[in-house]
Design a protein around this motif. Structure first.
Motif, short mmCIF file in Angstrom:
data_model
loop_
_atom_site.label_atom_id
_atom_site.label_comp_id
_atom_site.label_asym_id
_atom_site.label_seq_id
_atom_site.Cartn_x
_atom_site.Cartn_y
_atom_site.Cartn_z
N ILE A 23 0.84 -1.20 0.00
CA ILE A 23 0.00 0.00 0.00
C ILE A 23 0.87 1.25 0.00
N TYR A 28 -2.63 -1.47 -4.58
CA TYR A 28 -3.85 -1.73 -3.80
C TYR A 28 -4.55 -3.02 -4.20
N ASP A 35 -8.38 -7.80 -4.17
CA ASP A 35 -7.82 -6.97 -3.11
C ASP A 35 -6.66 -7.69 -2.45
#
Length: 61
Positions: A23, A28, A35
């Motif tokens: 991150i 991301y 995710d």
């Protein structure tokens, strides 16, 4: 606490650490669109190796 529980906790800590680093690097999602939190530890490690190879000299480890 048993050994299996300790190993799971260690895996989760490693995952959180790698996710934080990704991150911080502006990553991301995984290449396949998932995710980061959906990835396994080995997938995150692989992503980290790829990022490191693309950004030689970065402080990512």
């Amino acid at each position: 606490m048993d050994q299996v529980t300790n190993l799971r906790r260690l895996d989760e800590q490693q995952k959180e650490s790698i996710i934080g680093q990704l991150i911080s690097a502006g990553i991301y999602k995984l290449v396949d669109g998932r995710d980061l939190y959906e990835a396994t530890l080995s997938e995150l490690e692989s992503e980290m190796r790829y990022i490191n190879s693309q950004r030689e000299g970065d402080v990512l480890s």
